[in-house]
Write a protein that holds these residues in place. Structure first.
Motif, PDB file in Angstrom:
ATOM      1  N   UNK A 195     -42.613 -36.377  31.802  1.00  0.00           N
ATOM      2  CA  UNK A 195     -41.521 -36.504  30.836  1.00  0.00           C
ATOM      3  C   UNK A 195     -40.915 -35.144  30.545  1.00  0.00           C
ATOM      4  N   UNK A 196     -41.757 -34.117  30.483  1.00  0.00           N
ATOM      5  CA  UNK A 196     -41.254 -32.772  30.193  1.00  0.00           C
ATOM      6  C   UNK A 196     -40.310 -32.268  31.282  1.00  0.00           C
ATOM      7  N   UNK A 197     -40.482 -32.700  32.526  1.00  0.00           N
ATOM      8  CA  UNK A 197     -39.525 -32.317  33.579  1.00  0.00           C
ATOM      9  C   UNK A 197     -38.123 -32.768  33.187  1.00  0.00           C
ATOM     10  N   UNK A 198     -38.029 -33.977  32.681  1.00  0.00           N
ATOM     11  CA  UNK A 198     -36.729 -34.514  32.279  1.00  0.00           C
ATOM     12  C   UNK A 198     -36.216 -33.793  31.033  1.00  0.00           C
ATOM     13  N   UNK A 199     -37.100 -33.541  30.080  1.00  0.00           N
ATOM     14  CA  UNK A 199     -36.676 -32.910  28.835  1.00  0.00           C
ATOM     15  C   UNK A 199     -36.163 -31.487  29.061  1.00  0.00           C
ATOM     16  N   UNK A 200     -36.806 -30.742  29.963  1.00  0.00           N
ATOM     17  CA  UNK A 200     -36.313 -29.383  30.215  1.00  0.00           C
ATOM     18  C   UNK A 200     -34.984 -29.428  30.958  1.00  0.00           C
ATOM     19  N   UNK A 201     -34.776 -30.425  31.797  1.00  0.00           N
ATOM     20  CA  UNK A 201     -33.489 -30.570  32.474  1.00  0.00           C
ATOM     21  C   UNK A 201     -32.391 -30.872  31.470  1.00  0.00           C
ATOM     22  N   UNK A 202     -32.667 -31.760  30.530  1.00  0.00           N
ATOM     23  CA  UNK A 202     -31.701 -32.044  29.466  1.00  0.00           C
ATOM     24  C   UNK A 202     -31.393 -30.788  28.663  1.00  0.00           C
ATOM     25  N   UNK A 203     -32.431 -30.006  28.366  1.00  0.00           N
ATOM     26  CA  UNK A 203     -32.229 -28.776  27.598  1.00  0.00           C
ATOM     27  C   UNK A 203     -31.392 -27.769  28.370  1.00  0.00           C
ATOM     28  N   UNK A 249     -37.556 -42.835  28.191  1.00  0.00           N
ATOM     29  CA  UNK A 249     -38.809 -43.476  27.828  1.00  0.00           C
ATOM     30  C   UNK A 249     -39.964 -42.600  28.311  1.00  0.00           C
ATOM     31  N   UNK A 250     -40.858 -42.250  27.386  1.00  0.00           N
ATOM     32  CA  UNK A 250     -41.997 -41.422  27.774  1.00  0.00           C
ATOM     33  C   UNK A 250     -42.661 -40.835  26.547  1.00  0.00           C
ATOM     34  N   UNK A 251     -43.386 -39.740  26.741  1.00  0.00           N
ATOM     35  CA  UNK A 251     -44.009 -38.999  25.647  1.00  0.00           C
ATOM     36  C   UNK A 251     -43.705 -37.522  25.832  1.00  0.00           C
ATOM     37  N   UNK A 252     -43.426 -36.846  24.734  1.00  0.00           N
ATOM     38  CA  UNK A 252     -43.091 -35.422  24.824  1.00  0.00           C
ATOM     39  C   UNK A 252     -44.252 -34.591  25.338  1.00  0.00           C
ATOM     40  N   UNK A 253     -45.478 -35.112  25.242  1.00  0.00           N
ATOM     41  CA  UNK A 253     -46.648 -34.393  25.736  1.00  0.00           C
ATOM     42  C   UNK A 253     -46.927 -34.669  27.208  1.00  0.00           C
ATOM     43  N   UNK A 254     -46.218 -35.609  27.795  1.00  0.00           N
ATOM     44  CA  UNK A 254     -46.409 -35.976  29.205  1.00  0.00           C
ATOM     45  C   UNK A 254     -45.718 -34.967  30.111  1.00  0.00           C
ATOM     46  N   UNK A 296     -41.957 -26.924  38.588  1.00  0.00           N
ATOM     47  CA  UNK A 296     -43.291 -26.328  38.552  1.00  0.00           C
ATOM     48  C   UNK A 296     -43.851 -26.193  37.135  1.00  0.00           C
ATOM     49  N   UNK A 297     -42.985 -26.203  36.132  1.00  0.00           N
ATOM     50  CA  UNK A 297     -43.422 -25.796  34.806  1.00  0.00           C
ATOM     51  C   UNK A 297     -44.422 -26.734  34.120  1.00  0.00           C
ATOM     52  N   UNK A 298     -44.175 -28.045  34.060  1.00  0.00           N
ATOM     53  CA  UNK A 298     -45.059 -28.869  33.227  1.00  0.00           C
ATOM     54  C   UNK A 298     -46.531 -28.823  33.636  1.00  0.00           C
ATOM     55  N   UNK A 299     -46.836 -29.126  34.894  1.00  0.00           N
ATOM     56  CA  UNK A 299     -48.240 -29.065  35.306  1.00  0.00           C
ATOM     57  C   UNK A 299     -48.704 -27.625  35.491  1.00  0.00           C
ATOM     58  N   UNK A 356     -27.855 -30.894  26.688  1.00  0.00           N
ATOM     59  CA  UNK A 356     -27.681 -32.284  26.260  1.00  0.00           C
ATOM     60  C   UNK A 356     -28.637 -32.547  25.105  1.00  0.00           C
ATOM     61  N   UNK A 357     -28.078 -32.796  23.953  1.00  0.00           N
ATOM     62  CA  UNK A 357     -28.885 -33.095  22.769  1.00  0.00           C
ATOM     63  C   UNK A 357     -28.720 -34.541  22.309  1.00  0.00           C
ATOM     64  N   UNK A 358     -27.680 -35.200  22.812  1.00  0.00           N
ATOM     65  CA  UNK A 358     -27.401 -36.577  22.395  1.00  0.00           C
ATOM     66  C   UNK A 358     -28.174 -37.542  23.282  1.00  0.00           C
ATOM     67  N   UNK A 359     -29.483 -37.602  23.054  1.00  0.00           N
ATOM     68  CA  UNK A 359     -30.327 -38.560  23.767  1.00  0.00           C
ATOM     69  C   UNK A 359     -31.431 -39.010  22.825  1.00  0.00           C
ATOM     70  N   UNK A 360     -32.050 -40.114  23.172  1.00  0.00           N
ATOM     71  CA  UNK A 360     -33.141 -40.658  22.367  1.00  0.00           C
ATOM     72  C   UNK A 360     -34.411 -40.678  23.201  1.00  0.00           C
ATOM     73  N   UNK A 361     -35.473 -40.121  22.663  1.00  0.00           N
ATOM     74  CA  UNK A 361     -36.779 -40.212  23.305  1.00  0.00           C
ATOM     75  C   UNK A 361     -37.478 -41.450  22.753  1.00  0.00           C
ATOM     76  N   UNK A 362     -37.611 -42.462  23.601  1.00  0.00           N
ATOM     77  CA  UNK A 362     -38.273 -43.711  23.219  1.00  0.00           C
ATOM     78  C   UNK A 362     -39.749 -43.574  23.589  1.00  0.00           C
ATOM     79  N   UNK A 363     -40.609 -43.563  22.583  1.00  0.00           N
ATOM     80  CA  UNK A 363     -42.021 -43.284  22.818  1.00  0.00           C
ATOM     81  C   UNK A 363     -42.699 -44.451  23.529  1.00  0.00           C
ATOM     82  N   UNK A 364     -43.349 -44.130  24.637  1.00  0.00           N
ATOM     83  CA  UNK A 364     -44.244 -45.054  25.338  1.00  0.00           C
ATOM     84  C   UNK A 364     -45.637 -44.461  25.166  1.00  0.00           C
ATOM     85  N   UNK A 365     -46.476 -45.112  24.381  1.00  0.00           N
ATOM     86  CA  UNK A 365     -47.786 -44.559  24.037  1.00  0.00           C
ATOM     87  C   UNK A 365     -48.746 -44.738  25.212  1.00  0.00           C
ATOM     88  N   UNK A 366     -48.970 -43.661  25.956  1.00  0.00           N
ATOM     89  CA  UNK A 366     -49.802 -43.743  27.153  1.00  0.00           C
ATOM     90  C   UNK A 366     -51.270 -44.030  26.832  1.00  0.00           C
TER      91      UNK A 366
END
Length: 213
Positions: A14-22, A6-11, A169-172, A26-36
């Motif tokens: 959230x990107x910390x988690x997405x880069x860890x998955x990458x 749950x998050x936003x790809x621009x957050x 360190x990467x996202x921010x 791991x490609x079998x996941x769903x990004x459930x958008x939470x509109x900040x």
């Protein structure tokens, strides 16, 4: 069932988690958008899962965990036998101690001023407070001077293998790159080599591409 993030790809968090998955392939996941911007993170349907009203949140077949760094470590442990290692084994006390040390350094000495810098330069309405921006750049400079010493002796912050402590360190850091961090980092050749190597990773490029779609 696939993981749900749950998050936003621009957050950034959230990107910390997405880069860890990458990194873990791991490609079998769903990004459930939470509109900040619409403040969906404060809706009761979300806060009953993530009581602080923050993203990201991971749902692993009903097991819920929030806070980006905790999620990343959970993923790295669960999928320890695939993709990039990212964490030492707990039985290797010295390596694990150095990893935890690097994670603590990132959270306390890098993330605090870099987050404040991004907030001052981009997130606030109106004119940024240049005095506060300068203060946080100076704090980052102090941190990076120490990083320079560390990275002159080893490739990454916890040793010669990349870990979550580096990726955190990467996202921010990438956001701050355009508002002053680049000039500070380039004073330090070993830090420059390290940070540019992080930015060039295929996993990070994939995160940036996905967030632009």
């Amino acid at each position: 069932m696939p993981l749900k993030v749950y998050g936003m790809a621009q957050s950034a968090c959230t990107r910390r988690v997405l880069i860890t998955l990458a990194e873990k392939n791991i490609t079998d996941y769903e990004l459930v958008i939470v509109n900040l911007p619409l403040r969906e993170q404060y809706q009761p349907s979300y806060t009953e899962k993530a009581p602080f009203g923050k993203v990201p949140l991971l749902d692993d077949n009903g097991f819920l965990i929030y806070e980006s760094r905790a999620i990343c470590q959970y993923i790295a442990r669960k999928y320890c036998d695939q993709g990039t290692k990212l964490m030492p084994k707990e039985v290797d006390l010295q390596a694990y101690g150095l990893f935890e040390q690097a994670c603590s350094v990132e959270m306390n000495f890098f993330d605090v001023p870099v987050y404040a810098l991004v907030w001052e330069k981009r997130a606030q309405l109106g004119e940024p407070d240049e005095v506060m921006a300068k203060k946080n750049l100076d704090l980052l400079d102090t941190t990076l001077a120490v990083y320079e010493t560390i990275l002159s002796k080893q490739k990454f912050l916890a040793g010669d293998e990349i870990t979550l402590a580096d990726l955190y360190h990467l996202p921010y850091g990438a956001e701050a790159w355009e508002v002053g961090l680049r000039d500070v980092i380039r004073k330090y050749p070993h830090v420059t080599r390290w940070f540019e190597s992080l930015q060039s990773r295929d996993s990070w490029k994939r995160v940036l591409l996905d967030s632009s779609l």
